[in-house]
Design a protein around this motif. Structure first.
Motif, PDB file in Angstrom:
ATOM      1  N   ASP A  40     -53.918-132.009 -67.694  1.00  0.00           N
ATOM      2  CA  ASP A  40     -53.944-132.952 -66.653  1.00  0.00           C
ATOM      3  C   ASP A  40     -54.569-134.698 -66.345  1.00  0.00           C
ATOM      4  OD1 ASP A  40     -55.472-132.284 -64.411  1.00  0.00           O
ATOM      5  OD2 ASP A  40     -53.931-131.877 -63.074  1.00  0.00           O
ATOM      6  N   ARG A  41     -55.672-134.491 -67.065  1.00  0.00           N
ATOM      7  CA  ARG A  41     -56.734-135.948 -66.696  1.00  0.00           C
ATOM      8  C   ARG A  41     -56.044-136.863 -67.794  1.00  0.00           C
ATOM      9  NH1 ARG A  41     -62.304-133.132 -67.320  1.00  0.00           N
ATOM     10  NH2 ARG A  41     -61.385-132.133 -68.562  1.00  0.00           N
ATOM     11  N   ALA A  42     -55.459-136.842 -68.816  1.00  0.00           N
ATOM     12  CA  ALA A  42     -54.774-137.409 -69.077  1.00  0.00           C
ATOM     13  C   ALA A  42     -53.319-137.614 -68.989  1.00  0.00           C
ATOM     14  CB  ALA A  42     -54.303-136.632 -70.892  1.00  0.00           C
ATOM     15  N   PHE A  43     -52.520-137.040 -68.460  1.00  0.00           N
ATOM     16  CA  PHE A  43     -51.542-137.399 -67.499  1.00  0.00           C
ATOM     17  C   PHE A  43     -51.554-138.866 -66.096  1.00  0.00           C
ATOM     18  CE2 PHE A  43     -48.959-136.426 -62.946  1.00  0.00           C
ATOM     19  CZ  PHE A  43     -47.456-137.125 -64.127  1.00  0.00           C
ATOM     20  N   HIS A  44     -52.855-138.016 -65.593  1.00  0.00           N
ATOM     21  CA  HIS A  44     -53.692-138.850 -63.855  1.00  0.00           C
ATOM     22  C   HIS A  44     -53.345-140.277 -64.971  1.00  0.00           C
ATOM     23  CE1 HIS A  44     -53.145-136.194 -61.024  1.00  0.00           C
ATOM     24  NE2 HIS A  44     -53.244-135.547 -61.545  1.00  0.00           N
ATOM     25  N   HIS A  45     -55.030-140.575 -65.968  1.00  0.00           N
ATOM     26  CA  HIS A  45     -54.893-141.491 -66.520  1.00  0.00           C
ATOM     27  C   HIS A  45     -53.168-142.703 -67.056  1.00  0.00           C
ATOM     28  CE1 HIS A  45     -57.563-144.278 -68.841  1.00  0.00           C
ATOM     29  NE2 HIS A  45     -56.361-144.344 -69.543  1.00  0.00           N
ATOM     30  N   ALA A  46     -52.916-141.835 -67.387  1.00  0.00           N
ATOM     31  CA  ALA A  46     -51.318-142.419 -67.854  1.00  0.00           C
ATOM     32  C   ALA A  46     -50.639-142.618 -65.957  1.00  0.00           C
ATOM     33  CB  ALA A  46     -50.266-142.225 -69.014  1.00  0.00           C
ATOM     34  N   ALA A  47     -50.645-141.960 -65.533  1.00  0.00           N
ATOM     35  CA  ALA A  47     -49.510-141.810 -64.505  1.00  0.00           C
ATOM     36  C   ALA A  47     -50.281-142.592 -63.049  1.00  0.00           C
ATOM     37  CB  ALA A  47     -48.491-140.841 -64.131  1.00  0.00           C
ATOM     38  N   GLY A  48     -51.065-142.251 -63.215  1.00  0.00           N
ATOM     39  CA  GLY A  48     -51.911-142.142 -62.012  1.00  0.00           C
ATOM     40  C   GLY A  48     -51.917-141.155 -60.461  1.00  0.00           C
ATOM     41  N   GLU A  49     -52.323-140.567 -59.993  1.00  0.00           N
ATOM     42  CA  GLU A  49     -52.441-140.213 -58.355  1.00  0.00           C
ATOM     43  C   GLU A  49     -51.310-140.116 -58.228  1.00  0.00           C
ATOM     44  OE1 GLU A  49     -54.702-137.525 -58.660  1.00  0.00           O
ATOM     45  OE2 GLU A  49     -55.800-138.605 -60.225  1.00  0.00           O
ATOM     46  N   LEU A  50     -50.640-138.961 -58.024  1.00  0.00           N
ATOM     47  CA  LEU A  50     -48.890-139.170 -57.191  1.00  0.00           C
ATOM     48  C   LEU A  50     -49.280-138.196 -55.910  1.00  0.00           C
ATOM     49  CD1 LEU A  50     -46.809-140.404 -58.790  1.00  0.00           C
ATOM     50  CD2 LEU A  50     -46.109-138.220 -59.377  1.00  0.00           C
ATOM     51  N   ALA A  51     -49.592-138.883 -54.429  1.00  0.00           N
ATOM     52  CA  ALA A  51     -48.692-138.353 -53.427  1.00  0.00           C
ATOM     53  C   ALA A  51     -47.001-137.516 -53.322  1.00  0.00           C
ATOM     54  CB  ALA A  51     -49.215-138.960 -52.553  1.00  0.00           C
ATOM     55  N   VAL A  52     -46.717-136.747 -52.886  1.00  0.00           N
ATOM     56  CA  VAL A  52     -45.408-135.758 -52.965  1.00  0.00           C
ATOM     57  C   VAL A  52     -45.682-135.683 -51.551  1.00  0.00           C
ATOM     58  CG1 VAL A  52     -44.907-135.699 -55.194  1.00  0.00           C
ATOM     59  CG2 VAL A  52     -45.163-134.418 -53.564  1.00  0.00           C
ATOM     60  N   ASP A  53     -45.972-135.786 -50.388  1.00  0.00           N
ATOM     61  CA  ASP A  53     -45.696-135.834 -49.417  1.00  0.00           C
ATOM     62  C   ASP A  53     -45.035-136.261 -48.505  1.00  0.00           C
ATOM     63  OD1 ASP A  53     -48.170-137.662 -49.342  1.00  0.00           O
ATOM     64  OD2 ASP A  53     -49.129-136.529 -47.448  1.00  0.00           O
ATOM     65  N   ASP A  54     -44.322-137.232 -48.376  1.00  0.00           N
ATOM     66  CA  ASP A  54     -43.828-138.240 -47.720  1.00  0.00           C
ATOM     67  C   ASP A  54     -42.224-138.297 -48.081  1.00  0.00           C
ATOM     68  OD1 ASP A  54     -42.521-139.618 -46.476  1.00  0.00           O
ATOM     69  OD2 ASP A  54     -43.982-141.374 -46.067  1.00  0.00           O
ATOM     70  N   PRO A  55     -41.203-137.583 -48.329  1.00  0.00           N
ATOM     71  CA  PRO A  55     -40.420-137.751 -48.716  1.00  0.00           C
ATOM     72  C   PRO A  55     -39.646-139.726 -48.633  1.00  0.00           C
ATOM     73  CG  PRO A  55     -40.139-135.767 -46.909  1.00  0.00           C
ATOM     74  CD  PRO A  55     -40.805-136.151 -47.181  1.00  0.00           C
ATOM     75  N   ALA A  56     -39.674-139.926 -47.470  1.00  0.00           N
ATOM     76  CA  ALA A  56     -39.522-141.677 -47.880  1.00  0.00           C
ATOM     77  C   ALA A  56     -39.987-142.211 -48.268  1.00  0.00           C
ATOM     78  CB  ALA A  56     -39.508-141.704 -46.947  1.00  0.00           C
ATOM     79  N   GLN A  57     -41.135-141.802 -49.116  1.00  0.00           N
ATOM     80  CA  GLN A  57     -41.906-142.817 -50.415  1.00  0.00           C
ATOM     81  C   GLN A  57     -41.975-142.273 -51.874  1.00  0.00           C
ATOM     82  OE1 GLN A  57     -43.372-145.238 -49.106  1.00  0.00           O
ATOM     83  NE2 GLN A  57     -42.499-144.758 -47.042  1.00  0.00           N
ATOM     84  N   VAL A  58     -41.810-140.928 -51.538  1.00  0.00           N
ATOM     85  CA  VAL A  58     -41.220-140.140 -53.068  1.00  0.00           C
ATOM     86  C   VAL A  58     -40.741-141.147 -53.797  1.00  0.00           C
ATOM     87  CG1 VAL A  58     -40.265-138.450 -54.577  1.00  0.00           C
ATOM     88  CG2 VAL A  58     -41.102-138.208 -52.642  1.00  0.00           C
ATOM     89  N   GLY A  59     -39.326-141.985 -53.700  1.00  0.00           N
ATOM     90  CA  GLY A  59     -38.700-142.653 -55.122  1.00  0.00           C
ATOM     91  C   GLY A  59     -39.705-143.666 -55.099  1.00  0.00           C
ATOM     92  N   GLY A 148     -47.026-127.002 -52.682  1.00  0.00           N
ATOM     93  CA  GLY A 148     -47.765-127.235 -50.909  1.00  0.00           C
ATOM     94  C   GLY A 148     -48.879-128.151 -52.247  1.00  0.00           C
ATOM     95  N   GLY A 149     -48.227-128.301 -53.978  1.00  0.00           N
ATOM     96  CA  GLY A 149     -49.401-129.367 -54.426  1.00  0.00           C
ATOM     97  C   GLY A 149     -49.129-131.187 -55.044  1.00  0.00           C
ATOM     98  N   ALA A 150     -49.784-130.661 -56.016  1.00  0.00           N
ATOM     99  CA  ALA A 150     -49.594-132.801 -56.141  1.00  0.00           C
ATOM    100  C   ALA A 150     -48.834-132.162 -57.809  1.00  0.00           C
ATOM    101  CB  ALA A 150     -50.869-133.135 -56.305  1.00  0.00           C
ATOM    102  N   ILE A 151     -48.077-133.381 -57.797  1.00  0.00           N
ATOM    103  CA  ILE A 151     -47.484-133.836 -59.179  1.00  0.00           C
ATOM    104  C   ILE A 151     -48.922-133.700 -60.053  1.00  0.00           C
ATOM    105  CG2 ILE A 151     -46.357-134.476 -60.723  1.00  0.00           C
ATOM    106  CD1 ILE A 151     -43.799-135.725 -59.260  1.00  0.00           C
ATOM    107  N   ALA A 152     -48.998-132.840 -61.281  1.00  0.00           N
ATOM    108  CA  ALA A 152     -50.389-133.048 -62.713  1.00  0.00           C
ATOM    109  C   ALA A 152     -49.583-132.114 -63.270  1.00  0.00           C
ATOM    110  CB  ALA A 152     -51.406-132.569 -61.536  1.00  0.00           C
ATOM    111  N   ILE A 153     -49.538-132.533 -64.857  1.00  0.00           N
ATOM    112  CA  ILE A 153     -49.497-131.960 -66.031  1.00  0.00           C
ATOM    113  C   ILE A 153     -50.455-131.451 -66.637  1.00  0.00           C
ATOM    114  CG2 ILE A 153     -47.570-133.698 -66.910  1.00  0.00           C
ATOM    115  CD1 ILE A 153     -45.580-131.415 -67.422  1.00  0.00           C
ATOM    116  N   GLY A 154     -50.670-130.494 -67.569  1.00  0.00           N
ATOM    117  CA  GLY A 154     -51.337-130.369 -68.655  1.00  0.00           C
ATOM    118  C   GLY A 154     -49.405-130.230 -69.820  1.00  0.00           C
TER     119      GLY A 154
END
Length: 162
Positions: A40-59, A148-154
């Motif tokens: 998932d470090r390659a994904f984070h390098h490309a997309a950045g860190e992704l917080a999904v805890d606030d539904p109003a900010q997800v989009g 309860g997790g962050a979006i991260a994908i290998g």
């Protein structure tokens, strides 16, 4: 390094649940197509860190991450190593999601993340980016929030077997 053999000696949680499951199958002596994992470090390098805890900010967060992912260049050494490993796997590949929140003891995420089949070696990076894009959807964000997790994908790249 962001690349790991499927045999599992150097797999860690960044490789995702599906990769861990394949490592267990290999350790049990079962037949698993040859391949490797881009963690998932390659994904984070490309997309950045992704917080999904606030539904109003997800989009907005998903749109920004998708824009970063589309424009991001990975380190040359990683791109070269992936291509070298891909060429050793054969004429067709399976490029599969292995999200850090899927296929674990708490459950599976069938249909949330994408995989690609029968991918030509020259198309592997487009397939990897397509798998990453599947993690940047409202469905994936809702699933991550519920788990309860962050979006991260290998991403698992294997020899394709019909």
């Amino acid at each position: 390094m962001w690349l790991h053999a499927l045999e599992g000696a150097d797999l860690d949680p960044r490789c995702g649940g599906k990769a861990a499951g394949l490592a267990h199958l290999l350790a049990a002596g079962l037949a698993v197509p040859d391949g490797f994992v881009l963690d998932d470090r390659a994904f984070h390098h490309a997309a950045g860190e992704l917080a999904v805890d606030d539904p109003a900010q997800v989009g907005g967060a998903l749109a920004a991450a998708a824009a970063r992912r589309a424009a991001a260049a990975l380190p040359d050494a990683i791109e070269r190593e992936v291509i070298a490993r891909v060429r050793a796997l054969g004429p067709r590949l399976a490029v599969r999601s292995s999200a850090t929140i899927e296929d674990g003891a708490a459950g599976a995420a069938a249909g949330v993340f994408s995989s690609r089949r029968a991918v030509a070696p020259d198309d592997v990076w487009a397939a990897i980016r397509a798998v990453w894009t599947s993690a940047l959807t409202p469905l994936a964000a809702a699933y991550a929030r519920r788990r309860g997790g962050a979006i991260a994908i290998g991403v698992i790249v294997q020899a394709f077997v019909e």
